[in-house]
Design a protein around this motif. Structure first.
Motif, PDB file in Angstrom:
ATOM      1  N   ARG A  23       0.796  -1.262   0.030  1.00 17.39           N
ATOM      2  CA  ARG A  23       0.210  -0.048  -0.105  1.00 17.39           C
ATOM      3  C   ARG A  23       0.806   1.228  -0.145  1.00 17.39           C
ATOM      4  O   ARG A  23       0.395   2.496   0.148  1.00 17.39           O
ATOM      5  CB  ARG A  23      -0.836  -0.076   1.343  1.00 17.39           C
ATOM      6  CG  ARG A  23      -1.835  -1.250   1.277  1.00 17.39           C
ATOM      7  CD  ARG A  23      -2.776  -1.545   2.394  1.00 17.39           C
ATOM      8  NE  ARG A  23      -3.934  -0.389   2.369  1.00 17.39           N
ATOM      9  CZ  ARG A  23      -4.967  -0.538   3.062  1.00 17.39           C
ATOM     10  NH1 ARG A  23      -5.125  -1.781   4.124  1.00 17.39           N
ATOM     11  NH2 ARG A  23      -6.192   0.229   2.898  1.00 17.39           N
ATOM     12  N   GLU A 131      -7.724   2.968  12.889  1.00 22.54           N
ATOM     13  CA  GLU A 131      -8.460   2.623  11.594  1.00 22.54           C
ATOM     14  C   GLU A 131     -10.009   3.324  11.755  1.00 22.54           C
ATOM     15  O   GLU A 131     -10.822   2.549  11.507  1.00 22.54           O
ATOM     16  CB  GLU A 131      -8.746   1.172  11.438  1.00 22.54           C
ATOM     17  CG  GLU A 131      -9.329   0.771  10.026  1.00 22.54           C
ATOM     18  CD  GLU A 131      -8.178   1.112   8.793  1.00 22.54           C
ATOM     19  OE1 GLU A 131      -7.109   1.438   9.203  1.00 22.54           O
ATOM     20  OE2 GLU A 131      -8.691   1.203   7.626  1.00 22.54           O
ATOM     21  N   ASP A 175      -3.212   2.689   8.060  1.00 19.58           N
ATOM     22  CA  ASP A 175      -2.600   1.780   7.156  1.00 19.58           C
ATOM     23  C   ASP A 175      -2.630   2.220   5.809  1.00 19.58           C
ATOM     24  O   ASP A 175      -2.436   1.641   4.892  1.00 19.58           O
ATOM     25  CB  ASP A 175      -3.041   0.407   7.292  1.00 19.58           C
ATOM     26  CG  ASP A 175      -4.684   0.323   6.980  1.00 19.58           C
ATOM     27  OD1 ASP A 175      -5.230   1.107   6.566  1.00 19.58           O
ATOM     28  OD2 ASP A 175      -5.126  -0.892   7.223  1.00 19.58           O
ATOM     29  N   GLY A 176      -3.605   3.407   5.539  1.00 20.63           N
ATOM     30  CA  GLY A 176      -3.864   3.968   4.195  1.00 20.63           C
ATOM     31  C   GLY A 176      -3.648   5.220   3.794  1.00 20.63           C
ATOM     32  O   GLY A 176      -3.895   5.771   2.747  1.00 20.63           O
ATOM     33  N   ASN A 178      -6.013   7.521   4.782  1.00 16.18           N
ATOM     34  CA  ASN A 178      -7.378   8.248   4.794  1.00 16.18           C
ATOM     35  C   ASN A 178      -7.912   8.298   6.533  1.00 16.18           C
ATOM     36  O   ASN A 178      -8.788   8.535   6.553  1.00 16.18           O
ATOM     37  CB  ASN A 178      -8.490   7.643   3.926  1.00 16.18           C
ATOM     38  CG  ASN A 178      -8.505   6.032   4.018  1.00 16.18           C
ATOM     39  OD1 ASN A 178      -7.706   5.493   4.749  1.00 16.18           O
ATOM     40  ND2 ASN A 178      -9.530   5.512   3.693  1.00 16.18           N
ATOM     41  N   GLU A 179      -7.206   7.761   7.516  1.00 17.19           N
ATOM     42  CA  GLU A 179      -7.502   7.639   8.594  1.00 17.19           C
ATOM     43  C   GLU A 179      -7.092   8.982   9.442  1.00 17.19           C
ATOM     44  O   GLU A 179      -6.159   9.603   9.092  1.00 17.19           O
ATOM     45  CB  GLU A 179      -6.819   6.316   9.114  1.00 17.19           C
ATOM     46  CG  GLU A 179      -7.130   5.240   8.653  1.00 17.19           C
ATOM     47  CD  GLU A 179      -5.855   4.831   7.769  1.00 17.19           C
ATOM     48  OE1 GLU A 179      -5.046   5.601   7.340  1.00 17.19           O
ATOM     49  OE2 GLU A 179      -6.291   3.586   6.905  1.00 17.19           O
TER      50      GLU A 179
HETATM   51 MG    MG Z   1      -7.444   1.892   6.515  1.00 16.97          MG
END
Ligand code: MG
Ligand code: MG
Length: 286
Positions: A23, A131, A175-176, A178-179
């Motif tokens: 990612r 998250e 983890d991406g 957008n959090e």
């Molecule tokens: Mg995420």
């Protein structure tokens, strides 16, 4: 007290940032932040954990987040701290069924100002998002595919904006990009994460934990607490498996596959078991 060193915390940071889903999270890491997050949790007598990522296409919340909430809650309780859980109405039934009954919960239609008022009502606390999606530069919340999920998302990010205004510690696990919390590295999210400029969360935090899946970041915080305090706090594999099974039985789905199965972000159980084993190894002296 243990004699944990910055190198011990960096080892945990590196372990939880394994990126089997590819990612592009490595550039988001902030050296020293996991240790600082652990210090903030250790110093707090009350911690509010905010989680719950609803997937409209599956009409369910996802399996990344709640197992991490469980692990951090158990560890903090073992250390004598008060732990409160916050989510929103699309996730609240599943949280309750999984043994994570929320202490407070808001509707997606709630006003940000009403959510923010919770910070003053609760008094001193550390605020931890695991998250939990937050708004981007356009004020809307997006999932990793770039879909606007604002209508399904209460403005819980307002808790973090409000806490920061009054100097209460804030921690984000993601983890991406957008959090909640990823606003701390917004430019890096825009540059290195697919759709990063569109989905990146604008809301920063004091201490950011970046992980291959957010449950791993939560385990990383628990491992860090174990090292700092000098006592074992991580779940066993059996406990971790049982928590995930409970989440699935409660109706949660994998956020990537949308299947109601004991996987997280499309990763099979063995990935999680290996990571947990590695973290237990990093804590072998406690
Ligand atoms: Mg995420
Ligand atoms: Mg995830």
């Amino acid at each position: 007290m243990s004699s944990a060193t910055p190198a011990d915390f960096e080892r945990i940071t590196t372990l939880v940032a394994r990126d089997p889903g590819d990612r592009g999270i490595a550039p988001l890491l902030v050296p020293g932040d996991l240790e600082a997050a652990v210090e903030a949790l250790a110093a707090a007598s009350r911690v509010v954990i905010v989680s719950g990522f609803f997937i409209p296409a599956a009409n369910a919340c996802e399996t990344d987040g709640p197992p991490g909430v469980w692990a951090v809650r158990e560890a903090l309780r073992a250390l004598g701290k008060e732990v409160l859980i916050a989510t929103d109405t699309p996730c609240t039934l599943a949280f309750g069924a999984a043994g994570l009954e929320p202490d407070f919960c808001f509707d997606p239609e709630a006003e940000a100002a009403a959510v923010a008022a919770t910070v003053e009502e609760q008094g001193p606390a550390a605020w931890l998002a695991i998250e939990r999606v937050g708004p981007g530069a356009d004020g809307k919340c997006h999932n990793m595919r770039g879909v606007d999920i604002t209508p399904h998302t209460a403005p819980l990010h307002a808790l973090f904006d409000a806490a920061r205004l009054v100097g209460q510690p804030t921690i984000g696990v993601g983890d991406g990009g957008n959090e909640i919390g990823m606003g701390k590295v917004a430019e890096r999210v825009a540059a290195s994460v697919p759709l990063g400029a569109a989905i990146g969360c604008r809301v920063p935090c004091d201490h950011l934990v970046v992980a291959g899946t957010s449950n791993w970041g939560a385990w990383g915080l628990v491992a860090g607490l174990a090292l700092k305090i000098g006592r074992p706090l991580l779940p066993t594999r059996e406990e971790a498996d049982a928590v995930l099974e409970r989440c699935v039985a409660a109706g949660m789905v994998d956020g990537v596959t949308h299947r109601r199965a004991p996987t997280v972000d499309g990763l099979a159980p063995q990935h999680h078991a290996e990571l947990l084993l590695a973290l237990q190894g990093a804590c072998h002296d406690v």
